[in-house]
Write an enzyme that holds these catalytic residues in place. Structure first.
Site, PDB file in Angstrom:
ATOM      1  N   SER A 129       4.560  -0.911   4.697  1.00  0.00           N
ATOM      2  CA  SER A 129       4.417  -2.766   5.148  1.00  0.00           C
ATOM      3  C   SER A 129       4.418  -3.566   3.805  1.00  0.00           C
ATOM      4  O   SER A 129       3.376  -3.682   2.546  1.00  0.00           O
ATOM      5  CB  SER A 129       3.325  -2.818   5.622  1.00  0.00           C
ATOM      6  N   GLU A 178      -9.906  -2.204   5.650  1.00  0.00           N
ATOM      7  CA  GLU A 178      -9.907  -1.956   6.371  1.00  0.00           C
ATOM      8  C   GLU A 178      -9.771  -3.018   8.388  1.00  0.00           C
ATOM      9  O   GLU A 178      -9.175  -3.237   8.196  1.00  0.00           O
ATOM     10  CB  GLU A 178      -8.716  -0.669   6.237  1.00  0.00           C
ATOM     11  N   GLN A 207       0.799  -1.204  -0.144  1.00  0.00           N
ATOM     12  CA  GLN A 207       0.061  -0.139   0.247  1.00  0.00           C
ATOM     13  C   GLN A 207       1.096   1.359   0.320  1.00  0.00           C
ATOM     14  O   GLN A 207       1.487   1.652   1.170  1.00  0.00           O
ATOM     15  CB  GLN A 207      -0.768   0.467   1.654  1.00  0.00           C
ATOM     16  N   GLY A 208       1.075   2.298  -1.009  1.00  0.00           N
ATOM     17  CA  GLY A 208       1.629   3.564  -1.402  1.00  0.00           C
ATOM     18  C   GLY A 208       0.613   4.488  -1.332  1.00  0.00           C
ATOM     19  O   GLY A 208       0.456   4.944  -1.858  1.00  0.00           O
ATOM     20  N   TYR A 209       0.700   4.986   0.570  1.00  0.00           N
ATOM     21  CA  TYR A 209      -0.259   5.834   1.486  1.00  0.00           C
ATOM     22  C   TYR A 209       0.700   6.838   1.446  1.00  0.00           C
ATOM     23  O   TYR A 209       1.089   8.019   1.119  1.00  0.00           O
ATOM     24  CB  TYR A 209      -1.352   5.221   1.660  1.00  0.00           C
ATOM     25  N   SER A 210       1.171   6.501   2.329  1.00  0.00           N
ATOM     26  CA  SER A 210       2.170   7.602   3.512  1.00  0.00           C
ATOM     27  C   SER A 210       3.146   8.336   3.185  1.00  0.00           C
ATOM     28  O   SER A 210       3.572   7.179   2.492  1.00  0.00           O
ATOM     29  CB  SER A 210       2.560   7.264   4.940  1.00  0.00           C
ATOM     30  N   GLU A 267      -4.704  11.179  17.366  1.00  0.00           N
ATOM     31  CA  GLU A 267      -4.720  12.511  17.113  1.00  0.00           C
ATOM     32  C   GLU A 267      -6.095  13.097  15.940  1.00  0.00           C
ATOM     33  O   GLU A 267      -7.460  13.461  15.708  1.00  0.00           O
ATOM     34  CB  GLU A 267      -4.200  13.522  17.278  1.00  0.00           C
TER      35      GLU A 267
END
Length: 393
Positions: A167, A250, A132-135, A375
């Site tokens: 990951s 998820e 998963q290429g998100y962050s 948060e």
């Protein structure tokens, strides 16, 4: 099963999956029991890849996919049963869960028919792994700040940028990437959900060493990497909607299996407290009881929200679920250290050999950060579901 009704045949289904797991994990895959969990993702990668293929051969991948052409479209109760029995059997940590639990439902909801036919069979057979290429360094919890760019050049997207905390990137065949495809766009606008092969020039994967000493996630650098023009899910520029849809998947039924694993960890800690006398301390005894009570609350909350139409009846469920399990698990790691006492600070061997309790404590420090920090979850609940003023920061 409180919150989700079981059908008459579900008891037989539970027996079927329980017997299958017992047979498989007592044979060629006996050495995989308990491997590959949090902080142990580096273990027996080749053997766990073979396990994924065995799951695929037996039809245990994609059991919840609603389109029976690709998966089994089992009932929600049966999906819960599978994940519970998988956890109870101490079956190995999954290498294919990102493709099965995240990418596949997203393609079924937003992908073209060609994309479904092309990508889902490999996931279902346990032969193709996804990451998963998100962050990004400047777009973690604030995902809308994505800076990775993709430019359409003829029949391909050319991708430049960096992802982080990716990951299993080091063992993955493909990556789904959120990239900015509209020049000058900001925040949620102008993003696209792209599918990229990992084995190509222009992609560099660098492991990130965690507190546990292992490297489950990575930095991924895109320097002119390419994706086919047609490998955008949904419409170009509409990637934010697709990305948020994926995050809803998820928090699916696999969380019930996760909680079985949590219960096993708590049982181990409780038994250790009985053996070493820590349970005689009334403060520690109270913490153990509280952990058990909170775990039951977490389970019943998950069952109640899974049985609902989450989009209509429980739009807050994903955020509450993340807050509940992440904070509970972090407290469990702290409890494990408290039960061990001063000995918890000493490693069991050199150079950095950790006990299960130490690994649990160190790994769970990140639970309240990854997948959306505390948060961010609280801000979403406050602003979107309670109608409170937006955070001025």
């Amino acid at each position: 099963m409180t919150g989700i009704a079981e059908a008459p045949g579900d008891a037989a289904f539970r027996t079927e999956i329980r017997d299958w797991l017992e047979t498989q994990l007592s044979g060629d895959f006996a050495g995989l029991r308990g491997s590959g969990g949090p902080g142990r993702e580096h273990e027996q990668l080749a053997e766990r890849a073979a396990w994924e293929r065995r799951l695929g051969e037996a039809g245990w991948i994609g059991i919840g996919w609603p389109d029976a052409r690709y998966g089994r479209a089992l009932s929600l109760a049966q999906q819960v049963i599978f994940h519970e029995e998988y956890a109870r059997a101490a079956a190995p940590g999954r290498l294919g869960h990102i493709g099965e639990q995240l990418l596949a439902p997203t393609l079924l909801a937003h992908g073209s028919e060609e994309q479904k036919q092309r990508f889902l069979p490999g996931v279902g057979s346990g032969e193709v792994f996804w990451c998963q290429g998100y962050s990004e360094p400047d777009a973690g919890s604030d995902l809308a700040n994505v800076g990775t760019r993709a430019v359409l050049d003829g029949d391909r997207w050319v991708v430049t940028g960096q992802k982080i905390w990716t990951s299993l990137a080091h063992v993955s065949d493909w990556c789904f990437v959120i990239a900015r495809t509209e020049l000058g766009s900001k925040r949620h606008a102008g993003l696209s959900f792209l599918l990229l092969p990992m084995d190509q020039p222009g992609i560099t994967v660098r492991p990130i060493v965690q507190l546990t000493g292992t490297s489950e996630f990575n930095e991924v650098f895109f320097d002119g990497a390419v994706a086919a023009a047609g490998d955008v899910v949904g419409e170009a520029g509409n990637g934010w909607r697709v990305a948020m849809s994926l995050l809803g998947f998820e928090r699916g039924v696999s969380t019930l299996g996760q909680q079985i694993g949590f219960a096993r960890e708590l049982e181990t800690i409780t038994e250790r407290a009985r053996v070493n006398g820590a349970a005689d301390d009334p403060v520690l005894a109270d913490r153990i009881v509280s952990a058990w009570v909170d775990l039951q609350v977490m389970r019943h909350t998950a069952l109640r929200t899974l049985g609902a139409d989450a989009a209509r009846d429980a739009p807050w469920a994903a955020n509450v679920s993340k807050l509940l399990w992440a904070n509970w698990h972090r407290r469990l790691g702290e409890l494990a250290m408290a039960v061990e006492g001063p000995a918890a600070a000493v490693t069991s061997g050199l150079p950095y050999e950790l006990t299960d309790e130490q690994r649990l404590f160190l790994f769970s420090r990140a639970d309240t950060i990854y997948g959306g920090s505390n948060e961010v979850q609280r801000n979403v609940l406050a602003e979107r579901h309670l109608g409170l003023p937006r955070d001025r920061a």
